[in-house]
Design an enzyme around this catalytic site. Sequence first.
Site, short mmCIF file in Angstrom:
data_model
loop_
_atom_site.label_atom_id
_atom_site.label_comp_id
_atom_site.label_asym_id
_atom_site.label_seq_id
_atom_site.Cartn_x
_atom_site.Cartn_y
_atom_site.Cartn_z
N GLY A 193 0.80 -1.20 0.14
CA GLY A 193 0.04 0.01 -0.11
C GLY A 193 0.83 1.25 -0.02
O GLY A 193 2.10 1.13 0.12
N LYS A 241 -4.86 6.28 2.83
CA LYS A 241 -4.44 5.19 2.61
C LYS A 241 -5.07 4.38 1.43
O LYS A 241 -6.30 4.52 1.24
CB LYS A 241 -4.38 4.31 3.77
CG LYS A 241 -3.64 5.01 4.90
CD LYS A 241 -4.09 4.03 6.15
CE LYS A 241 -3.81 4.56 7.40
NZ LYS A 241 -4.01 3.54 8.74
N ASP A 263 0.98 -4.73 18.50
CA ASP A 263 2.10 -4.18 17.76
C ASP A 263 2.27 -3.06 18.42
O ASP A 263 2.86 -2.23 17.60
CB ASP A 263 2.05 -4.40 16.29
CG ASP A 263 3.43 -4.37 15.53
OD1 ASP A 263 4.57 -4.49 16.22
OD2 ASP A 263 3.57 -3.78 14.52
#
Length: 828
Positions: A502, A526, A635
């Site tokens: 992306g 995005k 994360d």
Amino acid sequence: MSGSIRRSYTAMQNFPRFLLGVLFVATLSSCRPRLSEDEANWKGQTETSEVEEHLLLDPGNALRLFCDTNQSSSINWYREQERLLSGGKIRMVGTVLEVSDVTYEDSGLYICVVRGTGKILRRFSISVVDSLASGDEEEEEEDDDDEDGRREDTTADINEEPVYFFQAPYWTQPSRMDKKLHAVPAGNTVKFRCPAGGSPLPTIRWSLKNGREFRGEHRIGGIQIRHQHWSLVMESVVPSDRGNYTCVVENRVGSLTYTYFLDVLERSSHRPILQAGLPANTTARVGSDVEFYCKVYSDAQPHIQWLKHIEVNGSHFGPDDFPYVQVLKTADINPSDVEVLHLRNITMEDAGEYTCLAGNSIGLSHQSAWLTVLPNEDFLEQAEPAESRYMDIIIYTSGFLAVAMAIMIVILCRMQTPHSKQTLQTPTVHKLAKFPLIRQFSLESSSSGKSSAPLIRITRLSSSCAPMLPGVMEVELPLDAKWEFPRDRLVLGKPLGEGCFGQVVRAEGYGIEKDRPEKPVTVAVKMLKDNGTDKDLSDLISEMELMKVIGKHKNIINLLGVCTQEGPLFVIVEYASKGNLREFLRARRPPTPEDAFDITKVPEELLSFKDLVSCAYQVARGMEYLESKRCIHRDLAARNVLVAEDNVMKIADFGLARGVHDIDYYKKTSNGRLPVKWMAPEALFDRVYTHQSDIWSFGVLTWEIFTLGGSPYPVIPYEELFKLLREGHRMDKPSNCTHELYMLMRECWHAVPTQRPTFKQLEHLDRILTAVSEEYLDLSMPFEQYSPSCEDSASTCSSSDDSVFAPDPVPSSPCVFNYHNIHSQLGT
């Protein structure tokens, strides 16, 4: 007559009561110790010159004492002026006293006395060495040697110098107490000893400089007072432990005091130092043995590796300019074992460059040497005939293969020509596999998140429907009126970065603020690239839907809108102008002394201790909000926290996040690459993710903050990291971090997940935030030592390992976005 009979009858009735009273008095007399006549006599003899016999017993042993006497009279036994009676573990047979299973409380002076006269026949001084507590099992070997020496010295003193019944305390080993000043580095264990004797056996207590008794609750980390060793033990000392420590030894006769002074030295905040000239270049012949030496000096625990530079596909360096290496030897617990590299029976293939790589929590250092291997003359003589024998075969074989390859190339070119022409005439089509993507979130939401219909309607979009950007995959999604943003109100600008599949583009959105429709607002958009897979598309849509459900908070990247109709999928999020937190911190490190006068290398702003605490506090607030929404991030790291205007922290990268509703844990079953250096042990070994595993990651992130973007566990390979975590090893305290904050990190790294704090509790960092001033901690020292010796990977993929050497080129892992422009990075 009748009166006499009546009196006799009354006497007979009262006789049993009289008899019972006599028996009761007799019983009391026999049970009560006789302390009158004989005790008064022998108490007057306490200052006689009768010599004691000393016995030293271990707990659990049996005590057996003999009172030698030629007298026919019986004796009594006393301990510390209290008469002993048979019963329980005490047994007296004639002139023998037996005490089974002795304990520390059985220590003291035992005497046998002639009953009636009070004459003392024998004295015994008994000392029972108290058993070690479980925490004492880690006593150093030298302490054990000292204790053995103390016992031997005590025995010698007993044989040479008699000890009498009452004696004031005295030092048994004054030579071992000459060192009054103890200066040790921070983090070490300190032990003070005051071995003493006396009769009765004295007790010991410790006091501080103000005279009050020193107890475990007076110090973070506690203390260990070992009465049997006359010692005080403090583990992991910190600068606040500096001061005087006084031992007070006393018994009923007198007391003694002795004072030690402790000075705790700050650790050197420097990466490992390697001795110059080592390892050294070496030349050797085939079949011989070679040794390389590497001397490492490091205050913090170093991790050492020996590496050999190798060639892969004709190159010594990978695409990232890192050399290809092979790890030959690794050690971290006992560095002396790895400071020598042994090469046995070397061959020509062993020639090349060898590197000694050493790292600690501050940074990395390495030095290299070359090994030149010379062939043996006998080997050359044997090789020449073989070479001449096979030369003709090699020439003919090579010629045949060259002709065959030429023919194959011609045939392949002819076969490809018609196919290429046909391909040019066919319009390009972006294909999507037919798969339904069902929403996985059951949280309350006013958006389309309640729908269970497929989110993707499979269509073919030909190249005639050109997207706004070249190479962007398009897909048709159902309309969500609450979040849909008009595509024509979005002006795309320059790319901010691109990742595994992306890209992120800076844009101006007109109408983002509902009350000011004509005011442009800078946003980040995005989108997928054309090489994105169905899985990539599914991940981006899942992330979009998760952001809808989570809602808005000041300390997370918020969803502003989506473009799903008549074009490629655009996800519009907040724009963070200062990039990710890791690069934000590194860009604001104070300059090194050599760069102090270079204006171009002076950061635009310096951070105070209060700024660093604020960073951690804001992240804790954002994570507490995500936890309240039952979202597990998975994360959490400095690279996935973005910095907006006014240094507002915003948690990003929900690419690995999972929303959970019915349960509070998530178990991963796939074998994708994961951010192991930020993961909790239960996530590493069992693939189970909970809010407690996010707490562990928060501890690592806090460590990154207070090292101004340092790399956790430098140089340690993953396999070694797994072993160290299982053994309970944790990272060292950053030099510019207070003990209180480091203890908070250690709590986040507790091996038992339920013993870690919650994000709600971590929000109490605001107490520290309000208690410190901007000048509380001087951060003007150079921070270059916190950087690895090379630039870390800028990837936000979970596979980033911050290694200085890449053992092999590794393909990028499937993550949502991976930005190369790390200064203006915007994570998902």
